[in-house]
Write a protein that holds these residues in place. Structure first.
Motif, PDB file in Angstrom:
ATOM      1  N   GLU A 176      32.428  39.226  38.882  1.00  0.00           N
ATOM      2  CA  GLU A 176      32.910  38.909  39.867  1.00  0.00           C
ATOM      3  C   GLU A 176      34.420  39.400  39.983  1.00  0.00           C
ATOM      4  OE1 GLU A 176      32.043  36.379  37.443  1.00  0.00           O
ATOM      5  OE2 GLU A 176      30.248  35.710  38.514  1.00  0.00           O
ATOM      6  N   ALA A 177      35.126  39.827  39.076  1.00  0.00           N
ATOM      7  CA  ALA A 177      36.506  40.513  39.220  1.00  0.00           C
ATOM      8  C   ALA A 177      36.032  41.914  39.656  1.00  0.00           C
ATOM      9  CB  ALA A 177      36.988  40.615  37.743  1.00  0.00           C
ATOM     10  N   PHE A 178      35.014  42.568  39.262  1.00  0.00           N
ATOM     11  CA  PHE A 178      34.473  43.874  39.619  1.00  0.00           C
ATOM     12  C   PHE A 178      34.167  43.812  41.121  1.00  0.00           C
ATOM     13  CE2 PHE A 178      31.306  47.449  39.790  1.00  0.00           C
ATOM     14  CZ  PHE A 178      32.359  48.483  39.639  1.00  0.00           C
ATOM     15  N   ALA A 179      33.453  42.777  41.581  1.00  0.00           N
ATOM     16  CA  ALA A 179      33.069  42.526  43.193  1.00  0.00           C
ATOM     17  C   ALA A 179      34.324  42.639  43.890  1.00  0.00           C
ATOM     18  CB  ALA A 179      32.121  41.430  43.277  1.00  0.00           C
ATOM     19  N   ARG A 180      35.194  41.839  43.328  1.00  0.00           N
ATOM     20  CA  ARG A 180      36.671  41.492  44.092  1.00  0.00           C
ATOM     21  C   ARG A 180      37.469  42.925  43.983  1.00  0.00           C
ATOM     22  NH1 ARG A 180      37.607  37.170  41.109  1.00  0.00           N
ATOM     23  NH2 ARG A 180      39.006  38.016  39.824  1.00  0.00           N
ATOM     24  N   ASP A 181      37.601  43.292  42.919  1.00  0.00           N
ATOM     25  CA  ASP A 181      38.511  44.459  42.964  1.00  0.00           C
ATOM     26  C   ASP A 181      38.065  45.521  41.861  1.00  0.00           C
ATOM     27  OD1 ASP A 181      40.976  45.932  42.790  1.00  0.00           O
ATOM     28  OD2 ASP A 181      42.666  44.341  42.271  1.00  0.00           O
ATOM     29  N   PRO A 182      37.204  46.383  42.259  1.00  0.00           N
ATOM     30  CA  PRO A 182      36.555  47.502  41.452  1.00  0.00           C
ATOM     31  C   PRO A 182      37.666  48.515  41.133  1.00  0.00           C
ATOM     32  CG  PRO A 182      35.724  47.754  43.579  1.00  0.00           C
ATOM     33  CD  PRO A 182      36.414  46.389  43.445  1.00  0.00           C
TER      34      PRO A 182
ATOM     35  N   LEU B 271      36.029  56.670  35.497  1.00  0.00           N
ATOM     36  CA  LEU B 271      34.976  56.201  36.854  1.00  0.00           C
ATOM     37  C   LEU B 271      35.946  55.897  37.833  1.00  0.00           C
ATOM     38  CD1 LEU B 271      32.402  53.960  34.743  1.00  0.00           C
ATOM     39  CD2 LEU B 271      31.843  56.102  36.190  1.00  0.00           C
ATOM     40  N   SER B 272      35.430  56.156  39.089  1.00  0.00           N
ATOM     41  CA  SER B 272      36.156  55.448  40.274  1.00  0.00           C
ATOM     42  C   SER B 272      35.178  54.951  41.459  1.00  0.00           C
ATOM     43  CB  SER B 272      36.822  56.466  40.620  1.00  0.00           C
ATOM     44  OG  SER B 272      36.073  57.286  41.657  1.00  0.00           O
ATOM     45  N   ILE B 273      35.368  54.239  42.313  1.00  0.00           N
ATOM     46  CA  ILE B 273      34.598  53.710  43.182  1.00  0.00           C
ATOM     47  C   ILE B 273      33.949  54.701  43.932  1.00  0.00           C
ATOM     48  CG2 ILE B 273      35.906  51.327  43.519  1.00  0.00           C
ATOM     49  CD1 ILE B 273      37.224  52.592  45.847  1.00  0.00           C
ATOM     50  N   GLU B 274      34.252  56.201  43.800  1.00  0.00           N
ATOM     51  CA  GLU B 274      33.846  57.154  44.590  1.00  0.00           C
ATOM     52  C   GLU B 274      32.677  57.769  43.599  1.00  0.00           C
ATOM     53  OE1 GLU B 274      37.523  58.979  45.514  1.00  0.00           O
ATOM     54  OE2 GLU B 274      37.497  57.159  46.924  1.00  0.00           O
ATOM     55  N   THR B 275      32.705  57.524  42.285  1.00  0.00           N
ATOM     56  CA  THR B 275      31.686  58.099  41.592  1.00  0.00           C
ATOM     57  C   THR B 275      30.261  57.928  42.076  1.00  0.00           C
ATOM     58  OG1 THR B 275      33.153  57.779  39.754  1.00  0.00           O
ATOM     59  CG2 THR B 275      31.176  58.680  39.064  1.00  0.00           C
TER      60      THR B 275
ATOM     61  N   MET C  53      28.765  53.183  40.726  1.00  0.00           N
ATOM     62  CA  MET C  53      28.988  53.223  39.106  1.00  0.00           C
ATOM     63  C   MET C  53      29.768  52.142  38.495  1.00  0.00           C
ATOM     64  SD  MET C  53      26.739  55.398  38.600  1.00  0.00           S
ATOM     65  CE  MET C  53      26.593  55.903  36.870  1.00  0.00           C
ATOM     66  N   ARG C  54      29.662  51.682  37.370  1.00  0.00           N
ATOM     67  CA  ARG C  54      30.224  50.787  36.542  1.00  0.00           C
ATOM     68  C   ARG C  54      30.414  50.989  35.182  1.00  0.00           C
ATOM     69  NH1 ARG C  54      27.518  45.031  35.531  1.00  0.00           N
ATOM     70  NH2 ARG C  54      28.697  45.248  33.488  1.00  0.00           N
ATOM     71  N   PRO C  55      31.231  50.619  34.382  1.00  0.00           N
ATOM     72  CA  PRO C  55      31.155  50.586  32.935  1.00  0.00           C
ATOM     73  C   PRO C  55      29.893  50.222  32.473  1.00  0.00           C
ATOM     74  CG  PRO C  55      33.439  49.982  33.569  1.00  0.00           C
ATOM     75  CD  PRO C  55      32.372  49.883  34.835  1.00  0.00           C
TER      76      PRO C  55
END
Ligand code: BJW
Length: 233
Positions: A43-49, A130-134, A144-146
């Protein structure tokens, strides 16, 4: 050659503490400065990646400088010199067991040096930020996510772990607080299979009473001593 044939070792953040990597709970732990709900849930990743990426990029930078300590090295020696089976199951996402030479290893909470594409499910080695643009090298999506296991997600290779626990005659838990499930329940699985259960920790874990034997102290002191004792038979 030890008296045991099938050994399962569970490791947690305390094993890598003396390599300079922080633990999660207690004084100075990571959760003092970061809230679990902000950085370690889907949920945290969906809210604020962006924030979650920052947290793991920071930890990746710490991990790059860390070296295996005497406890990691002793566990690799146990695997090499023990005549039977040794399976290391780590909750740690660092790569210090591998760096020490351990081969039979399960990263049940994932690996910081891998990235997972949330769109196509591909997991790939990853050492950079990693970033939201990777972009995913396979499907091209920026998703991409860890490749780590957050609260509410299924830990890795559970079938293989429970199989090993059901067949082990020695279970050793090292440097984990015993607060996070399913890992905290492994001692009961091993005991149900008739295994001897040992805890090596700086202080008693939440489930300390479930162990038949306990050694207290820093991992770099007690783990090599315990491994010497096991190998002496
Ligand atoms: C030293 C030392 C030195 C210090 N020498 N020692 C049953 C009951 C209640 C809740 C649940 C339940 N089953 C599942 C849940 C929900 C949840 C959970 O457990 N919640 C609890 C908080 C109550 N679990 C999950 O959501 C898990 N998924 C799941 O259960 O899926 C369903 C399922 C169903 C059926 C079968 C299987 C699965 C997923 C958990 C994911 C945890 N993720 C994290 C973060 C991601 C990775 C990362 O960012 O690194 O993993 S949380 C964090 O805690 C991290 C760690 O791996 C994990 C454990 O922490 P650890 O290693 O124990 O560290 P600390 O800091 O807590 O303790 C350090 C210890 O070291 C201390 O004891 C010190 O004394 C010691 N120490 N210096 C020796 N020098």
């Amino acid at each position: 050659m030890s008296a045991y044939h099938n050994i399962v070792i569970l490791t947690g953040a305390g094993l890598s503490a003396e390599s300079g990597l922080g633990t999660f709970r207690g004084p100075g732990g990571l959760w003092e400065n970061f809230r679990i709900e902000d950085v370690a849930t889907p949920e945290a990743f969906a809210r604020d990646p962006v924030r979650v990426h920052e947290f793991y990029n920071l930890r990746r930078s710490w991990h790059k400088q860390a070296l295996p300590n005497a406890a990691h090295l002793a566990l690799a020696r146990l695997e090499r010199e023990h005549g039977g089976n040794v399976l290391a199951v780590t909750q740690n996402i660092d790569a210090l067991h591998e760096a020490a030479g351990t081969k039979n290893l399960i990263h049940m909470h994932g690996e910081l040096e891998r990235a997972l594409c949330a769109a196509c499910g591909t997991s790939a080695p990853w050492k950079e930020d990693l970033s939201i643009e990777t972009l995913c090298a396979r499907c091209g999506e920026a998703a991409m996510r860890p490749d780590v296991v957050w609260f509410g997600e299924m830990p890795r290779e559970m079938e293989r772990i429970y199989e090993a626990l059901g067949a082990c005659d020695l279970f050793v838990s090292i440097g984990t607080s015993g607060t996070v499930y399913p890992a905290a329940g492994f001692v009961m699985e091993a005991r149900a299979a008739g295994a001897h259960a040992v805890e090596l920790n700086l202080e008693p874990s939440d489930g300390a009473d479930l162990f038949l034997e306990r050694l207290e102290g820093p991992a770099t002191g007690i783990v090599p001593t315990y491994v010497d004792r096991l190998l002496a038979g």
